[in-house]
Design a protein around this motif. Sequence first.
Motif, PDB file in Angstrom:
ATOM      1  N   SER A   1       0.617  -1.051   0.117  1.00 55.59           N
ATOM      2  CA  SER A   1       0.021  -0.121   0.068  1.00 55.59           C
ATOM      3  C   SER A   1       0.916   1.695   0.376  1.00 55.59           C
ATOM      4  CB  SER A   1      -0.815  -0.411   1.100  1.00 55.59           C
ATOM      5  OG  SER A   1       0.104   0.009   2.499  1.00 55.59           O
TER       6      SER A   1
ATOM      7  N   ALA B   1       2.562   3.058   1.703  1.00 51.60           N
ATOM      8  CA  ALA B   1       2.025   3.156   3.640  1.00 51.60           C
ATOM      9  C   ALA B   1       2.899   5.014   3.583  1.00 51.60           C
ATOM     10  CB  ALA B   1       2.798   1.897   4.148  1.00 51.60           C
TER      11      ALA B   1
ATOM     12  N   PHE C   1       2.874   8.649   4.838  1.00 50.84           N
ATOM     13  CA  PHE C   1       2.059   8.875   5.151  1.00 50.84           C
ATOM     14  C   PHE C   1       1.453  10.554   5.263  1.00 50.84           C
ATOM     15  CE2 PHE C   1       6.172   8.305   8.120  1.00 50.84           C
ATOM     16  CZ  PHE C   1       5.914   6.799   8.708  1.00 50.84           C
ATOM     17  N   PRO C   2      -0.093   9.491   5.157  1.00 51.63           N
ATOM     18  CA  PRO C   2      -0.851  10.834   4.263  1.00 51.63           C
ATOM     19  C   PRO C   2      -1.505  11.699   4.980  1.00 51.63           C
ATOM     20  CG  PRO C   2      -2.429   9.202   5.451  1.00 51.63           C
ATOM     21  CD  PRO C   2      -0.719   9.145   5.912  1.00 51.63           C
ATOM     22  N   HIS C   3      -0.433  12.569   6.127  1.00 52.87           N
ATOM     23  CA  HIS C   3      -0.344  14.073   6.592  1.00 52.87           C
ATOM     24  C   HIS C   3       0.180  14.717   6.585  1.00 52.87           C
ATOM     25  CE1 HIS C   3       1.071  11.326   9.832  1.00 52.87           C
ATOM     26  NE2 HIS C   3       1.353  11.330  10.725  1.00 52.87           N
ATOM     27  N   MET C   4       1.482  14.318   5.542  1.00 51.60           N
ATOM     28  CA  MET C   4       3.072  14.549   5.928  1.00 51.60           C
ATOM     29  C   MET C   4       3.306  15.271   4.412  1.00 51.60           C
ATOM     30  SD  MET C   4       5.131  12.483   8.211  1.00 51.60           S
ATOM     31  CE  MET C   4       4.766  11.677   9.874  1.00 51.60           C
TER      32      MET C   4
ATOM     33  N   PHE D   1      10.951  11.569   7.379  1.00 51.49           N
ATOM     34  CA  PHE D   1      11.156  10.843   8.647  1.00 51.49           C
ATOM     35  C   PHE D   1      11.842   9.662   9.275  1.00 51.49           C
ATOM     36  CE2 PHE D   1       8.191   7.529  11.129  1.00 51.49           C
ATOM     37  CZ  PHE D   1       7.626   8.924  11.866  1.00 51.49           C
ATOM     38  N   PRO D   2      12.256   8.886   8.748  1.00 59.94           N
ATOM     39  CA  PRO D   2      13.177   8.030   9.584  1.00 59.94           C
ATOM     40  C   PRO D   2      14.533   8.558  10.013  1.00 59.94           C
ATOM     41  CG  PRO D   2      13.014   7.501   6.935  1.00 59.94           C
ATOM     42  CD  PRO D   2      12.021   8.708   6.900  1.00 59.94           C
TER      43      PRO D   2
ATOM     44  N   ARG E   1      14.908  12.097  11.168  1.00 52.89           N
ATOM     45  CA  ARG E   1      14.271  12.448  12.216  1.00 52.89           C
ATOM     46  C   ARG E   1      13.960  11.566  13.254  1.00 52.89           C
ATOM     47  NH1 ARG E   1      10.236  16.525   9.000  1.00 52.89           N
ATOM     48  NH2 ARG E   1      11.978  17.726   8.605  1.00 52.89           N
ATOM     49  N   ILE E   2      14.026  10.222  13.673  1.00 53.49           N
ATOM     50  CA  ILE E   2      13.953   9.489  14.624  1.00 53.49           C
ATOM     51  C   ILE E   2      14.480   9.260  14.984  1.00 53.49           C
ATOM     52  CG2 ILE E   2      13.216   7.030  14.669  1.00 53.49           C
ATOM     53  CD1 ILE E   2      10.670   8.385  14.305  1.00 53.49           C
TER      54      ILE E   2
ATOM     55  N   ARG F   1       1.353  16.735  -1.013  1.00 49.38           N
ATOM     56  CA  ARG F   1       1.456  15.735  -0.491  1.00 49.38           C
ATOM     57  C   ARG F   1       0.450  14.410  -0.924  1.00 49.38           C
ATOM     58  NH1 ARG F   1      -1.175  17.039   5.295  1.00 49.38           N
ATOM     59  NH2 ARG F   1      -0.745  18.893   5.433  1.00 49.38           N
ATOM     60  N   PRO F   2       0.468  13.347  -0.288  1.00 45.83           N
ATOM     61  CA  PRO F   2       0.709  12.243  -1.054  1.00 45.83           C
ATOM     62  C   PRO F   2      -0.757  11.474  -1.604  1.00 45.83           C
ATOM     63  CG  PRO F   2       2.081  12.441   1.179  1.00 45.83           C
ATOM     64  CD  PRO F   2       0.751  13.115   1.321  1.00 45.83           C
ATOM     65  N   ALA F   3      -1.736  11.885  -1.140  1.00 50.19           N
ATOM     66  CA  ALA F   3      -2.826  11.904  -1.822  1.00 50.19           C
ATOM     67  C   ALA F   3      -2.655  12.419  -3.489  1.00 50.19           C
ATOM     68  CB  ALA F   3      -3.977  12.619  -0.881  1.00 50.19           C
TER      69      ALA F   3
ATOM     70  N   ARG G   1      11.837   7.328   0.359  1.00 45.42           N
ATOM     71  CA  ARG G   1      11.522   7.010   2.105  1.00 45.42           C
ATOM     72  C   ARG G   1      12.606   5.559   2.384  1.00 45.42           C
ATOM     73  NH1 ARG G   1       6.553   6.532   4.663  1.00 45.42           N
ATOM     74  NH2 ARG G   1       6.325   4.140   3.981  1.00 45.42           N
TER      75      ARG G   1
END
Lengths: 288, 356, 306
Positions: free
Chosen positions: B83, B85, B87-90, B98-99, B101-102, B130-132, B146
């Motif tokens: 899918s 995967a 992050f839809p909100h980023m 993200f990885p 920043r982690i 945005r991803p969408a 990513r």
Amino acid sequence: MRRGRRKLFPLVRHALLLAWTAVTLFPIYWMVMTSFKHAGEWVTWPPRWFPHEPTLVNYVKVLTPGTSTFELGRQTLKILKPIGDSLVVSGIGSLLAVVLGSALAYSWARFGTGGRNYPYNILSIRMVPPIVIAVPFVVYFVTLRLLDTYTGLILVYVATCLPYVIWMMLAFVEEVPVELERAARLMGVSRLRVLRSVVLPLTASGLVVTFLFVFILNWSELLLAITLTNTEVSTLPITLNKFQSANEGRDYGPQAAIGTLATLPVVVMGFLIQKHLLRGFSFGLLRK
Amino acid sequence: MASIRLERLTKVFGATRAVDGIDLAIPDGEFVVLVGPSGCGKTTTLNMIAGLETPTSGDIWIGDACVTDWEPGERNLGMVFQSLALFPHMTVFDNIAFPLRIKRVAPEEIASWVRTVSDTVHVGHLLDKRPATLSGGEAQRVALARTLVVQPSVFLMDEPLSSLDAKLRVEMRTELKRLHAALRSTFVYVTHDQAEAMTMADRIVVMHQGQIQQVGRPLEVYGDPVNRFVAGFFGVPAMNFIEGELRPEPDGARFVTQSLRVTLPGRGGGSGPAVLGVRPEHVRFADGRESWPATVSLIEPLGDETLLFLDYGGPSSLVAKVDVEEKVAVGDRRSFTFRPDRVVLFDGTTGGRICR
Amino acid sequence: MTGLRRWLERERVFRWLPFIPVQGLFALLLFPNFLLLVYLSLLSWRITRGTWWNAAFTGLDSFQRALEDERFLWALARTFGFAAAAVPLELLLGFGLALLCRRHFRGRRFYTTVFLLPMMIVPAVVGYDLSMLLIDQGPFNQLLSLLAGRAITVRWLSEYTPAQLAVIGADVWQWTALTFLIFTSGLAGLPEDPIRAARVMGASRWQIFWHVELPLLKPVIAIAVILRSMEALKIFDYPMLLTQAGPGNATETVAVYLWRVGWEFARVSDAAAMSLVLLVVVAMYSFVAIRVLRRERRRLAEEGVA
């Protein structure tokens, strides 16, 4: 280290959950126990956690027709009639609200009836405190001869519950694949028939959850009921309130019996549909 | 750099053994494709390597460490999901960052890493979106970026191309292979698409019902399948299977059905019920001693080649792949034969390969 | 007959079928009501004095009285105070419990069943039930004494602050069930793959919660806040049955006060004017709430199944 945390977490979780379980069950437990106590055990120090001589006398007093009237100040109360009235008013009111509201939710989700903002406008109706409409309602209902009638209270309940029904059902209707409906339409099935044989079965659990939630709201409603009824119609919350506000000599036992009886049907229904309840409250605000 | 080793790896869900005691060693830098029909245990295997599922028994080694009990994040893996995967909100930038920043990388460094990686997979111009709002191919590249950004030693991919349309899928295949060639990391790729497996893999692992059926290079698996399942899984159109009986002959064996008698010189022993497998490209028109008459019942031109369905008297038609130049019409009667060296035989009951 | 059916089946007609009775109901019930409310507020009418259409027209007098009525303003402030105390507690408790019950473990079904019970109980019963527990020599004080190891005799129903705490407690006890329910369905509906992806990247549980799950849950949190706060502003049953809005006016919410003004004191016009004031206050709040809700839903539609 990881091992240790894994062992500890379930313990902590159970401790926290048990704490809230105790908080939740304590009042319910006390009410049910009190309903089985003799008058002498209602108020004692230290309080009695078990009735020493369990009795059904409170239920008998409250339920027996004829002798079920008992003194309370100058008014006499019958409990069977409030139960019946509550059932009629919240049953019919919730059913109508669910039928109308879900049809409207469907119409909005599929055709956009009423415009983009319609559900939001409807929701703002729910935000109006009932006390605000209670005052003119009385005057209005006197004029229409609807005060203290089943019809009047049912109409009010339908109107106040519609926003919840529409919002809850929107989530379920949006989950029905349009393709299914289109396929049925292409087979020559009429729109009404599509509703009955495609949309209805697919949203059945949503309808049940919504009905129950709205039923609880109506079954519990006090303010509007107490304002818009008088002697002809009297729901359970009103009966309880009358007890409570009559300050002279409190009848804890029979009150507890009424409370238990008023709680029982809803709890049983809740148990039956618990599985659906847990996924019925997303209000269309989840990603699929 | 990391090799992967699975030892007696088993996963049981309730009553089903999703993965049933598999052993597999993947050397460092190899592109391995786990392939099989849905429900064969390939995704469960991948999830266990990732640490997203805990094995019921068995061990997983990455490099020199037994990682069976490690958290997924400790295994230094990159994973691309079916899918995707994202992050839809980023935004795309935040997704790729993200990885990092982690791992608490400094912000300036994050920015430069994201820039480098997003240029590698050509998504540099999408960073604010945005991803969408991305197309399927763009989202695919972002998911890849990513994963790439932390330079994992192992890449796990769970049917990453299945959401793309056919043309894009073929393009991305090539691109992934290029990426592997450039990175030389270990790739474990799960798919149900045999063409993807054939074109991309260094080695293919064929799985069925929780067990490994065969491990081998693409052409080995294709040309020298160990059993009927593997033989039938690869190749479009699928291999022809003809049920019959095997009889020993002085100088080899003979395969017999009602309408066919195929002599197999040089194949040892064996007798009893058997299945003969022959790929469509190894069926050809010929007159001679070992040939049988058939009627052409259907023609499917593919452009570069033509498929013919031949009724020879058996229970189902035989599919042949022939040159486009071949002049045939429906209803023609022609004689056909097999390339004897390419015919494979399976045991009629177990499906295992016999008479090599 | 078939002609009629064909006509009803046309999309242009069919889509309005549920719309008509619903709008009709609102038009018949709510719209005249609102007009009546406005009109009554402009009169000087008491139930006990003649019919309303004969009452004297006094313009904005009742509004002036309403805004000068300290008891009304206090009731309004108190209601917001109760909501401000109860709603965050309900949200935090409900969210915490939902998180604890998120994954399968032994006993999960039991806990969820129990936690949902309070919302199925009539609020009036809750009010009455708690009034029984909280009497001076009741089991609640007994339990507190047991836990504290010394005698505790808080007079929950007849002292100012304890009575207010009791009303807030009743609301929290009952409606944490609903927030638990909303958050449980919210958590169950979270997409799994982004969370798994974050795990593979090495994010800790806390990082996943903070950077992935919480942002994805934002719309669900929004609806919980909106639903609970708009219901908490209507608190009526608990004070009525628990404390009779006492001691003094310690637990008199705006709903209780308006009800008293309207029926006990029979000052209908004043009640109408205060209702309109309340309506304006609530309208400002719901304007904001609905904007938030609309934004969240629109964003969801954009993000879709990403």
